[in-house]
Design a protein around this motif. Structure first.
Motif, PDB file in Angstrom:
ATOM      1  N   ARG A 107       4.253 -23.410  21.722  1.00  0.00           N
ATOM      2  CA  ARG A 107       5.527 -23.526  20.882  1.00  0.00           C
ATOM      3  C   ARG A 107       6.402 -24.671  21.165  1.00  0.00           C
ATOM      4  N   THR A 122      14.414 -24.341  13.716  1.00  0.00           N
ATOM      5  CA  THR A 122      15.028 -23.295  14.118  1.00  0.00           C
ATOM      6  C   THR A 122      15.678 -24.116  15.464  1.00  0.00           C
ATOM      7  N   ILE A 145      16.263 -15.125  20.331  1.00  0.00           N
ATOM      8  CA  ILE A 145      14.837 -14.437  20.406  1.00  0.00           C
ATOM      9  C   ILE A 145      14.243 -15.438  21.536  1.00  0.00           C
ATOM     10  N   ASP A 154       1.720 -13.219  15.898  1.00  0.00           N
ATOM     11  CA  ASP A 154       2.124 -11.957  15.147  1.00  0.00           C
ATOM     12  C   ASP A 154       3.244 -11.470  16.137  1.00  0.00           C
ATOM     13  N   GLN A 158       7.295 -11.893  21.934  1.00  0.00           N
ATOM     14  CA  GLN A 158       8.736 -12.158  21.528  1.00  0.00           C
ATOM     15  C   GLN A 158       9.651 -10.938  21.807  1.00  0.00           C
ATOM     16  N   ARG A 160      13.949  -9.929  21.471  1.00  0.00           N
ATOM     17  CA  ARG A 160      15.265 -10.436  21.090  1.00  0.00           C
ATOM     18  C   ARG A 160      16.264  -9.798  22.075  1.00  0.00           C
ATOM     19  N   GLU A 182      15.482 -19.218  21.185  1.00  0.00           N
ATOM     20  CA  GLU A 182      15.428 -19.731  19.548  1.00  0.00           C
ATOM     21  C   GLU A 182      16.782 -18.914  19.242  1.00  0.00           C
ATOM     22  N   ARG A 183      17.593 -19.640  18.273  1.00  0.00           N
ATOM     23  CA  ARG A 183      18.761 -18.819  17.560  1.00  0.00           C
ATOM     24  C   ARG A 183      18.054 -18.194  16.534  1.00  0.00           C
ATOM     25  N   VAL A 184      18.760 -16.733  16.492  1.00  0.00           N
ATOM     26  CA  VAL A 184      18.309 -15.738  15.514  1.00  0.00           C
ATOM     27  C   VAL A 184      18.788 -16.458  14.005  1.00  0.00           C
ATOM     28  N   PHE A 187      17.970 -15.348   7.250  1.00  0.00           N
ATOM     29  CA  PHE A 187      17.628 -15.887   6.230  1.00  0.00           C
ATOM     30  C   PHE A 187      17.579 -14.819   4.900  1.00  0.00           C
ATOM     31  N   HIS A 213       7.809  -9.336   6.832  1.00  0.00           N
ATOM     32  CA  HIS A 213       7.222  -8.954   7.932  1.00  0.00           C
ATOM     33  C   HIS A 213       7.696  -7.791   8.356  1.00  0.00           C
ATOM     34  N   GLN A 216       7.782  -7.808  12.987  1.00  0.00           N
ATOM     35  CA  GLN A 216       7.132  -9.226  13.579  1.00  0.00           C
ATOM     36  C   GLN A 216       5.800  -9.590  12.813  1.00  0.00           C
ATOM     37  N   PHE A 257      11.726 -20.348   7.286  1.00  0.00           N
ATOM     38  CA  PHE A 257      12.682 -19.451   6.942  1.00  0.00           C
ATOM     39  C   PHE A 257      13.567 -20.110   5.760  1.00  0.00           C
ATOM     40  N   ASN A 267       9.486 -22.519  10.914  1.00  0.00           N
ATOM     41  CA  ASN A 267       9.425 -21.489  12.196  1.00  0.00           C
ATOM     42  C   ASN A 267       8.233 -22.036  12.853  1.00  0.00           C
TER      43      ASN A 267
END
Ligand code: AMP
Length: 378
Positions: A107, A122, A145, A154, A158, A160, A182-184, A187, A213, A216, A257, A267
């Motif tokens: 990532r 993002t 996140i 999937d 991850q 939050r 990552e910022r939430v 969307f 989803h 997730q 998003f 994303n």
């Protein structure tokens, strides 16, 4: 090596899941032979391939032996090491290339690649220590996140988080590995575009796909996406530009998003056919799987014309909790198509198959796909 691989030749697939299975079905229909390589046995791809090799991806000698027996090597999942791709490339073309795989399998690397080239992503920060994590959470803000950088899919890996302390707890839990904070994103839609790029740089796409989803994991996709034409066109434009930057050969998916203020953010990128494109098997002149075969073999790309609006719902292992789902009931809808991947063990969250419904409208297809799935495990 710009060699064209003609029908009758053998395609080698690294990986052995459902994506490889559906690609193998498309390949065999066109007269190719298929060999698959993974640590597993009796795999979804192996069941329909001509040959299933069971060995570790780290076993470079086994990879070399595999490559010697095929005419081109491709992937059905991205978590194959660059060394393995390079070992295969000693003998045959590897498409997409190991370098495209290297960028998109991690990532932080993928985000840096996109940001450096001005693609909208993002807001996120790559983090290597717990102190950096606190700083990153301060900058990004909470909720945020935390995603493990390597080998996530999937929603695996991850978390939050709602405070810096929470972040530190996650840090210890994920075992101090590299993460991305990552910022939430707020969307209105999640979209994806599946593009194909051939040896000569020719490009084809299936338009924007709309995804929903659950926990997730992709639950439902409809196509065409119900977004303004300009948004769909921009998503396709970004996808093409990313593929060109990667000098990509094969099929690739970009997930987006669409933010509440109308912006598209990338994303993530999947360097292979994608779950959101499964509807193409039943709804398009050329499926994403046939397109992958055509692209990696250097053949002309096929028409991506979509014949009818379509919806796809995933069938997760959860549906098996009370025994075998009621297939006959779901198939009482004559234009619902059942795809099962040949997995014998139905675990919670495991993708076992999917249903595609065609309809006069996207809403109609969506309703029918959901209704058919509801009948599977009443
Ligand atoms: P990923 O594995 O990154 O594709 O994430 C899986 C799903 O989690 C996405 O499709 C979203 O539904 C959700 N998700 C991931 N990242 C974010 C984010 N930054 N903001 C909001 N939702 C997210």
């Amino acid at each position: 090596m710009n060699r064209v691989i003609l029908p009758g030749a053998t395609i080698g697939v690294l990986g052995s899941g459902q994506l490889g299975r559906m690609m193998a079905i498309a390949a065999r229909r066109m007269g190719y032979r298929v060999h698959t390589f993974s640590p597993g046995e009796e795999t979804p791809t192996g069941q329909v391939a001509d040959l299933e090799i069971s060995a570790d991806y780290e076993d470079l000698d086994a990879i070399r032996a595999f490559a010697k027996g095929v005419d081109v090597v491709t992937f059905e999942f991205e978590n194959v090491s660059t060394e393995a791709a390079a070992a295969a490339a000693e003998f045959v073309p590897v498409r997409p290339s190991g370098s495209a795989l290297h960028i998109t399998q991690q990532r932080a690397r993928e985000k840096a690649f996109l940001a450096d080239r001005g693609f909208p992503t993002t807001p996120c920060v790559a983090v290597w220590t717990v102190d950096e994590l606190a700083v990153a959470l301060g900058w990004i803000g909470v909720p945020a996140i935390i995603k493990t950088a390597a080998f996530g899919y999937d929603g695996k890996g991850q978390h939050r988080v709602t405070s810096i302390e929470d972040g530190e707890r996650v840090w210890s839990m994920v075992g101090h590995q590299d993460v991305v904070v990552e910022r939430v994103v707020e969307f209105t839609h999640e979209l994806s575009v599946i593009g194909a790029r051939g040896l000569g740089g020719d490009f084809a796409h299936f338009g924007a796909i709309e995804n929903e989803h659950r926990k997730q994991i992709l639950d439902l996709s409809v196509a065409p996406a119900r977004v303004p034409e300009g948004i769909a066109a921009e998503a396709v434009h970004i996808t093409r530009a990313i593929m060109e930057e990667l000098d990509y050969i094969g099929v690739l998916c970009v997930e987006f998003f669409l933010t509440t203020d109308g912006r598209l953010l990338v994303n993530e990128i999947a360097p292979r056919p994608h779950n959101s494109g499964h509807f193409t098997f039943d709804a398009c002149v050329t499926s994403q799987f046939e397109q992958q075969v055509r692209a990696v073999c250097g053949l002309p790309l096929g028409s991506t014309l979509q014949l009818r609006p379509a919806a796809m719902v995933n069938l997760l292992g959860d549906l098996w909790v009370n025994g075998e789902p009621d297939w006959q009931a779901a198939l009482s809808f004559p234009d619902v198509k059942l795809h099962l991947y040949g997995k014998t063990e139905a675990r919670l969250g495991r993708k076992m198959g999917h249903l595609t419904a065609l309809g006069d409208t996207v809403e109609d297809a969506r309703e029918r796909a959901l209704a058919a799935r509801d009948l599977l495990a009443p």
